[in-house]
Design a protein around this motif. Structure first.
Motif, PDB file in Angstrom:
ATOM      1  N   LYS A 289       7.243  -2.965  -0.922  1.00  0.00           N
ATOM      2  CA  LYS A 289       6.010  -2.251  -1.248  1.00  0.00           C
ATOM      3  C   LYS A 289       4.834  -3.212  -1.345  1.00  0.00           C
ATOM      4  N   GLY A 290       5.074  -4.384  -1.926  1.00  0.00           N
ATOM      5  CA  GLY A 290       4.006  -5.377  -2.027  1.00  0.00           C
ATOM      6  C   GLY A 290       3.516  -5.822  -0.662  1.00  0.00           C
ATOM      7  N   ALA A 291       4.460  -6.054   0.261  1.00  0.00           N
ATOM      8  CA  ALA A 291       4.088  -6.451   1.617  1.00  0.00           C
ATOM      9  C   ALA A 291       3.282  -5.352   2.306  1.00  0.00           C
ATOM     10  N   CYS A 292       3.663  -4.099   2.090  1.00  0.00           N
ATOM     11  CA  CYS A 292       2.943  -2.964   2.691  1.00  0.00           C
ATOM     12  C   CYS A 292       1.522  -2.867   2.158  1.00  0.00           C
ATOM     13  N   TYR A 293       1.357  -3.035   0.839  1.00  0.00           N
ATOM     14  CA  TYR A 293       0.013  -2.952   0.258  1.00  0.00           C
ATOM     15  C   TYR A 293      -0.868  -4.106   0.739  1.00  0.00           C
ATOM     16  N   LEU A 294      -0.290  -5.298   0.903  1.00  0.00           N
ATOM     17  CA  LEU A 294      -1.076  -6.413   1.423  1.00  0.00           C
ATOM     18  C   LEU A 294      -1.473  -6.167   2.874  1.00  0.00           C
ATOM     19  N   ALA A 295      -0.573  -5.552   3.656  1.00  0.00           N
ATOM     20  CA  ALA A 295      -0.906  -5.204   5.040  1.00  0.00           C
ATOM     21  C   ALA A 295      -2.043  -4.183   5.078  1.00  0.00           C
TER      22      ALA A 295
ATOM     23  N   ARG B 174      18.620  -4.424 -10.688  1.00  0.00           N
ATOM     24  CA  ARG B 174      17.383  -5.194 -10.720  1.00  0.00           C
ATOM     25  C   ARG B 174      17.118  -5.831  -9.361  1.00  0.00           C
ATOM     26  N   TRP B 175      18.171  -6.252  -8.659  1.00  0.00           N
ATOM     27  CA  TRP B 175      17.998  -6.786  -7.314  1.00  0.00           C
ATOM     28  C   TRP B 175      17.432  -5.710  -6.391  1.00  0.00           C
ATOM     29  N   VAL B 176      17.913  -4.488  -6.540  1.00  0.00           N
ATOM     30  CA  VAL B 176      17.400  -3.381  -5.727  1.00  0.00           C
ATOM     31  C   VAL B 176      15.930  -3.158  -6.022  1.00  0.00           C
ATOM     32  N   ARG B 177      15.576  -3.159  -7.299  1.00  0.00           N
ATOM     33  CA  ARG B 177      14.178  -2.967  -7.677  1.00  0.00           C
ATOM     34  C   ARG B 177      13.306  -4.094  -7.130  1.00  0.00           C
ATOM     35  N   SER B 178      13.843  -5.329  -7.146  1.00  0.00           N
ATOM     36  CA  SER B 178      13.087  -6.456  -6.616  1.00  0.00           C
ATOM     37  C   SER B 178      12.843  -6.292  -5.120  1.00  0.00           C
ATOM     38  N   LEU B 179      13.861  -5.835  -4.415  1.00  0.00           N
ATOM     39  CA  LEU B 179      13.729  -5.637  -2.972  1.00  0.00           C
ATOM     40  C   LEU B 179      12.707  -4.541  -2.671  1.00  0.00           C
ATOM     41  N   VAL B 180      12.758  -3.454  -3.436  1.00  0.00           N
ATOM     42  CA  VAL B 180      11.793  -2.361  -3.256  1.00  0.00           C
ATOM     43  C   VAL B 180      10.379  -2.857  -3.540  1.00  0.00           C
ATOM     44  N   SER B 181      10.216  -3.616  -4.630  1.00  0.00           N
ATOM     45  CA  SER B 181       8.898  -4.147  -4.980  1.00  0.00           C
ATOM     46  C   SER B 181       8.392  -5.101  -3.908  1.00  0.00           C
ATOM     47  N   LEU B 182       9.293  -5.904  -3.343  1.00  0.00           N
ATOM     48  CA  LEU B 182       8.923  -6.840  -2.287  1.00  0.00           C
ATOM     49  C   LEU B 182       8.388  -6.099  -1.062  1.00  0.00           C
TER      50      LEU B 182
ATOM     51  N   ILE C 156     -19.134  -0.497   0.049  1.00  0.00           N
ATOM     52  CA  ILE C 156     -18.873  -1.024  -1.297  1.00  0.00           C
ATOM     53  C   ILE C 156     -17.508  -0.539  -1.789  1.00  0.00           C
ATOM     54  N   VAL C 157     -17.241   0.751  -1.584  1.00  0.00           N
ATOM     55  CA  VAL C 157     -15.936   1.299  -1.977  1.00  0.00           C
ATOM     56  C   VAL C 157     -14.823   0.623  -1.185  1.00  0.00           C
ATOM     57  N   LEU C 158     -15.105   0.311   0.078  1.00  0.00           N
ATOM     58  CA  LEU C 158     -14.094  -0.323   0.925  1.00  0.00           C
ATOM     59  C   LEU C 158     -13.757  -1.722   0.429  1.00  0.00           C
ATOM     60  N   TRP C 159     -14.769  -2.479  -0.004  1.00  0.00           N
ATOM     61  CA  TRP C 159     -14.502  -3.804  -0.561  1.00  0.00           C
ATOM     62  C   TRP C 159     -13.705  -3.691  -1.862  1.00  0.00           C
ATOM     63  N   ALA C 160     -14.012  -2.692  -2.683  1.00  0.00           N
ATOM     64  CA  ALA C 160     -13.227  -2.463  -3.898  1.00  0.00           C
ATOM     65  C   ALA C 160     -11.789  -2.101  -3.537  1.00  0.00           C
ATOM     66  N   THR C 161     -11.634  -1.351  -2.431  1.00  0.00           N
ATOM     67  CA  THR C 161     -10.297  -0.989  -1.956  1.00  0.00           C
ATOM     68  C   THR C 161      -9.518  -2.225  -1.534  1.00  0.00           C
ATOM     69  N   VAL C 162     -10.196  -3.145  -0.832  1.00  0.00           N
ATOM     70  CA  VAL C 162      -9.550  -4.402  -0.422  1.00  0.00           C
ATOM     71  C   VAL C 162      -9.049  -5.161  -1.642  1.00  0.00           C
ATOM     72  N   ALA C 163      -9.932  -5.291  -2.659  1.00  0.00           N
ATOM     73  CA  ALA C 163      -9.551  -6.023  -3.876  1.00  0.00           C
ATOM     74  C   ALA C 163      -8.404  -5.334  -4.600  1.00  0.00           C
ATOM     75  N   GLY C 164      -8.493  -4.006  -4.718  1.00  0.00           N
ATOM     76  CA  GLY C 164      -7.453  -3.269  -5.441  1.00  0.00           C
ATOM     77  C   GLY C 164      -6.108  -3.332  -4.742  1.00  0.00           C
ATOM     78  N   LEU C 165      -6.098  -3.119  -3.419  1.00  0.00           N
ATOM     79  CA  LEU C 165      -4.837  -3.150  -2.679  1.00  0.00           C
ATOM     80  C   LEU C 165      -4.226  -4.552  -2.683  1.00  0.00           C
ATOM     81  N   THR C 166      -5.087  -5.580  -2.606  1.00  0.00           N
ATOM     82  CA  THR C 166      -4.587  -6.967  -2.656  1.00  0.00           C
ATOM     83  C   THR C 166      -3.948  -7.257  -4.008  1.00  0.00           C
ATOM     84  N   ALA C 167      -4.645  -6.868  -5.078  1.00  0.00           N
ATOM     85  CA  ALA C 167      -4.106  -7.104  -6.420  1.00  0.00           C
ATOM     86  C   ALA C 167      -2.809  -6.344  -6.640  1.00  0.00           C
ATOM     87  N   LEU C 168      -2.752  -5.105  -6.158  1.00  0.00           N
ATOM     88  CA  LEU C 168      -1.546  -4.301  -6.318  1.00  0.00           C
ATOM     89  C   LEU C 168      -0.388  -4.924  -5.541  1.00  0.00           C
ATOM     90  N   GLY C 169      -0.687  -5.408  -4.327  1.00  0.00           N
ATOM     91  CA  GLY C 169       0.349  -6.072  -3.539  1.00  0.00           C
ATOM     92  C   GLY C 169       0.875  -7.318  -4.225  1.00  0.00           C
TER      93      GLY C 169
END
Length: 269
Positions: A111-117, A101-109, A70-83
């Motif tokens: 990090k988002g890809a990592c969280y989705l992975a 701002r371009w640098v921040r966008s690149l960093v966010s991009l 159950i915690v793992l499914w919550a983890t999937v949802a949380g990491l997906t939403a964060l990504g």
């Protein structure tokens, strides 16, 4: 131009969605739990108890806990939403004339890809079809080395990874994480600051080591040397006084996990 502005408004509304923000905070908490487990396994490895001290090992450990699925499914949802939240954050910076701002966008991009992975890895465990991060890293490295110019490209990947590790060490040492979180006053501020500094430095050391292993794999043309974060932490254990170093890094990863729980509540989203 008009379509671009409309897309940015839609992305902005999604970015400010209370539901997505709430689940993104759950994502920070999920990341905290993952780092706690990774740190715990790293310390066990230092004392020769075995295990995989990467994300796969953390998720595997989670499945053994009561209610772990159950915690793992919550983890999937949380990491997906964060990504997704981070990808939206990256999209909101596109088109800005501000270099920062371009640098921040690149960093966010990134990090988002990592969280989705990470969410995909967690999903494989939730579906009881576990994947192995170290094996996947070796396969990816082997594929890269088989390409024309793959050796040079892997060196670039290794240097970039080492650079990320170095930045995390810098972020912790210089307290740059203060930009990400609304710190409370009093003893709580000192405790969270100490956890963040320790956690970022420890995580930075682990990722810096991972980058070095990528470079070694490229120079030796041997994908077995690129065994992911688990291999990086075990490489630390092989150094002189490596067991003590790994205990400190494992403790630091657990500190990062505790900081992530605080960030789940106090993050500036």
């Amino acid at each position: 131009m008009r379509a671009g502005r409309k897309a940015r408004r839609v992305a902005g509304r999604a970015h400010n969605s209370r539901a997505l923000t709430l689940i993104a905070r759950i994502g920070f908490a999920a990341s905290g739990l993952m780092h706690l487990l990774m740190g715990y396994i790293a310390i066990r490895i230092a004392f020769h108890h075995g295990g995989e001290s990467d994300q796969s090992g953390a998720f595997a450990q989670l499945t053994k806990l009561p209610g772990g699925i159950i915690v793992l499914w919550a983890t999937v949802a949380g990491l997906t939403a964060l990504g997704l939240w981070l990808l939206l954050q990256a999209s909101l910076g596109i088109g800005s004339s501000s270099k920062k701002r371009w640098v921040r966008s690149l960093v966010s991009l990134c990090k988002g890809a990592c969280y989705l992975a990470l969410a995909i890895t967690a999903l494989s465990f939730a579906l009881r079809r576990p994947s192995n991060s170290a094996t996947a890293t070796r396969h990816a490295t082997a594929t890269l080395l088989s390409l024309a110019g793959g050796q040079a490209l892997l060196i670039v990947v290794g240097l970039a990874t080492a650079g990320i590790g170095g930045y995390l060490i810098y972020k912790g040492a210089r307290q740059k994480f203060r930009e990400d979180i609304m710190l409370p006053s009093g003893p709580s501020q000192r405790a969270i600051t100490a956890l963040a500094m320790t956690g970022y430095v420890a995580k930075g050391i682990a990722i810096l080591t991972l980058g070095i292993l990528f470079v070694v794999a490229a120079v030796k043309v041997d994908p077995q040397d690129a065994s992911g974060l688990d291999g990086a932490l075990k490489a630390l254990a092989a150094l002189p006084f490596g067991e003590a170093i790994l205990v400190m890094v494992g403790t630091g990863l657990m500190a990062y996990g505790l900081y992530s729980f605080a960030r789940a509540r106090l993050a500036t989203l």
